[in-house]
Design a protein around this motif. Structure first.
Motif, PDB file in Angstrom:
ATOM      1  N   UNK A   1      26.995  42.302 115.445  1.00 24.31           N
ATOM      2  CA  UNK A   1      26.415  42.854 114.220  1.00 24.31           C
ATOM      3  C   UNK A   1      27.117  44.139 113.802  1.00 24.31           C
ATOM      4  N   UNK A   2      27.193  44.307 112.481  1.00 20.61           N
ATOM      5  CA  UNK A   2      27.849  45.456 111.884  1.00 20.61           C
ATOM      6  C   UNK A   2      26.857  46.197 110.994  1.00 20.61           C
ATOM      7  N   UNK A   3      27.093  47.459 110.721  1.00 23.53           N
ATOM      8  CA  UNK A   3      26.198  48.168 109.787  1.00 23.53           C
ATOM      9  C   UNK A   3      26.068  47.464 108.440  1.00 23.53           C
ATOM     10  N   UNK A   4      27.129  46.785 107.985  1.00 24.94           N
ATOM     11  CA  UNK A   4      27.065  46.046 106.714  1.00 24.94           C
ATOM     12  C   UNK A   4      26.100  44.864 106.766  1.00 24.94           C
ATOM     13  N   UNK A   5      25.652  44.493 107.949  1.00 22.25           N
ATOM     14  CA  UNK A   5      24.681  43.406 108.075  1.00 22.25           C
ATOM     15  C   UNK A   5      23.257  43.881 107.820  1.00 22.25           C
ATOM     16  N   UNK A   6      23.079  45.167 107.623  1.00 20.84           N
ATOM     17  CA  UNK A   6      21.748  45.704 107.335  1.00 20.84           C
ATOM     18  C   UNK A   6      21.224  45.142 106.023  1.00 20.84           C
ATOM     19  N   UNK A   7      20.040  44.517 106.086  1.00 13.94           N
ATOM     20  CA  UNK A   7      19.473  43.862 104.908  1.00 13.94           C
ATOM     21  C   UNK A   7      18.101  43.300 105.278  1.00 13.94           C
ATOM     22  N   UNK A   8      17.407  42.805 104.280  1.00 13.33           N
ATOM     23  CA  UNK A   8      16.231  41.963 104.510  1.00 13.33           C
ATOM     24  C   UNK A   8      16.722  40.518 104.577  1.00 13.33           C
ATOM     25  N   UNK A   9      16.333  39.826 105.618  1.00  7.36           N
ATOM     26  CA  UNK A   9      16.764  38.452 105.843  1.00  7.36           C
ATOM     27  C   UNK A   9      15.622  37.504 105.507  1.00  7.36           C
ATOM     28  N   UNK A  10      15.943  36.492 104.695  1.00  2.28           N
ATOM     29  CA  UNK A  10      14.957  35.529 104.225  1.00  2.28           C
ATOM     30  C   UNK A  10      15.330  34.122 104.688  1.00  2.28           C
ATOM     31  N   UNK A  11      14.323  33.343 105.036  1.00  2.00           N
ATOM     32  CA  UNK A  11      14.579  31.918 105.198  1.00  2.00           C
ATOM     33  C   UNK A  11      13.988  31.176 104.001  1.00  2.00           C
ATOM     34  N   UNK A  12      14.569  30.033 103.731  1.00  3.72           N
ATOM     35  CA  UNK A  12      14.176  29.213 102.596  1.00  3.72           C
ATOM     36  C   UNK A  12      14.225  27.749 103.016  1.00  3.72           C
ATOM     37  N   UNK A  13      13.433  26.923 102.344  1.00  3.74           N
ATOM     38  CA  UNK A  13      13.383  25.503 102.711  1.00  3.74           C
ATOM     39  C   UNK A  13      13.332  24.628 101.472  1.00  3.74           C
ATOM     40  N   UNK A  14      13.859  23.421 101.645  1.00  3.84           N
ATOM     41  CA  UNK A  14      13.895  22.446 100.561  1.00  3.84           C
ATOM     42  C   UNK A  14      13.741  21.075 101.201  1.00  3.84           C
ATOM     43  N   UNK A  15      12.876  20.246 100.634  1.00  4.79           N
ATOM     44  CA  UNK A  15      12.668  18.929 101.232  1.00  4.79           C
ATOM     45  C   UNK A  15      13.808  17.982 100.900  1.00  4.79           C
ATOM     46  N   UNK A  16      14.005  16.954 101.676  1.00  6.00           N
ATOM     47  CA  UNK A  16      15.082  15.996 101.412  1.00  6.00           C
ATOM     48  C   UNK A  16      14.853  15.292 100.063  1.00  6.00           C
ATOM     49  N   UNK A  17      13.607  15.226  99.625  1.00  3.58           N
ATOM     50  CA  UNK A  17      13.304  14.573  98.341  1.00  3.58           C
ATOM     51  C   UNK A  17      13.845  15.384  97.166  1.00  3.58           C
ATOM     52  N   UNK A  18      13.868  16.714  97.323  1.00  4.08           N
ATOM     53  CA  UNK A  18      14.246  17.601  96.221  1.00  4.08           C
ATOM     54  C   UNK A  18      15.683  18.104  96.323  1.00  4.08           C
ATOM     55  N   UNK A  19      16.326  17.858  97.437  1.00  7.92           N
ATOM     56  CA  UNK A  19      17.634  18.459  97.705  1.00  7.92           C
ATOM     57  C   UNK A  19      18.698  17.949  96.741  1.00  7.92           C
ATOM     58  N   UNK A  20      19.439  18.888  96.131  1.00  9.55           N
ATOM     59  CA  UNK A  20      20.462  18.524  95.152  1.00  9.55           C
ATOM     60  C   UNK A  20      21.870  18.811  95.662  1.00  9.55           C
ATOM     61  N   UNK A  21      21.970  19.357  96.860  1.00 11.69           N
ATOM     62  CA  UNK A  21      23.298  19.563  97.432  1.00 11.69           C
ATOM     63  C   UNK A  21      23.865  20.962  97.276  1.00 11.69           C
ATOM     64  N   UNK A  22      23.187  21.822  96.538  1.00 15.33           N
ATOM     65  CA  UNK A  22      23.707  23.182  96.325  1.00 15.33           C
ATOM     66  C   UNK A  22      23.218  24.090  97.444  1.00 15.33           C
ATOM     67  N   UNK A  23      23.719  23.840  98.644  1.00 15.83           N
ATOM     68  CA  UNK A  23      23.169  24.475  99.838  1.00 15.83           C
ATOM     69  C   UNK A  23      23.320  25.993  99.841  1.00 15.83           C
ATOM     70  N   UNK A  24      24.302  26.521  99.101  1.00 19.23           N
ATOM     71  CA  UNK A  24      24.538  27.959  99.123  1.00 19.23           C
ATOM     72  C   UNK A  24      23.919  28.687  97.929  1.00 19.23           C
ATOM     73  N   UNK A  25      23.121  27.987  97.154  1.00 19.70           N
ATOM     74  CA  UNK A  25      22.481  28.583  95.989  1.00 19.70           C
ATOM     75  C   UNK A  25      21.006  28.829  96.257  1.00 19.70           C
TER      76      UNK A  25
END
Length: 127
Positions: free
Chosen positions: A86-110
């Motif tokens: 870990x680096x000081x630049x890694x300082x942040x609030x970290x969030x998890x997010x979820x999407x069901x396979x039914x709704x997934x459109x492939x834009x995994x990095x958005x």
């Protein structure tokens, strides 16, 4: 209704490691792909990693590849983000997010891909 809860964030020295957890409740965990994002003050939310509902596919943001590893334990309905070097630049609030396979459109990095979000956990890396 899906609910996500992150945990594991804390203050750590540069070079250290942390493992963040993201617990999903309200629905069947293995129907959901999970991603991690982070947001530092004054910056946009940034994609870190994604794992598919099967666990068979993972993707990483360029600047964390090799340092961060995403995984999931379906028996515990929990996804993890192992963060090393870990680096000081890694300082942040970290969030998890979820999407069901039914709704997934492939834009995994958005961030727009994911319907459900946790409230975040603070990671602070000091030099």
């Amino acid at each position: 209704q899906v609910q996500l809860a992150e945990s594991g964030g804390r203050s750590v020295q540069a070079g250290g490691s942390l493992r963040l957890s993201c617990s999903l409740s309200g629905r069947k965990f293995d129907d959901y792909a999970v991603a991690w994002f982070r947001q530092a003050p004054g910056q946009d939310r940034t994609f870190l990693a994604h794992i598919s509902w099967s666990g068979g596919a993972t993707y990483y943001g360029d600047f964390v590849r090799g340092r961060f590893t995403i995984s999931r334990d379906d028996a515990k309905s929990t996804a993890f983000l192992q963060m090393n070097s870990l680096k000081p630049d890694d300082t942040a609030v970290y969030y998890c997010a979820a999407d069901s396979w039914r709704d997934y459109r492939g834009a995994y990095n958005s961030a727009d891909e994911y319907r459900y979000w946790g409230r975040g956990t603070q990671v602070t890396v000091s030099s």
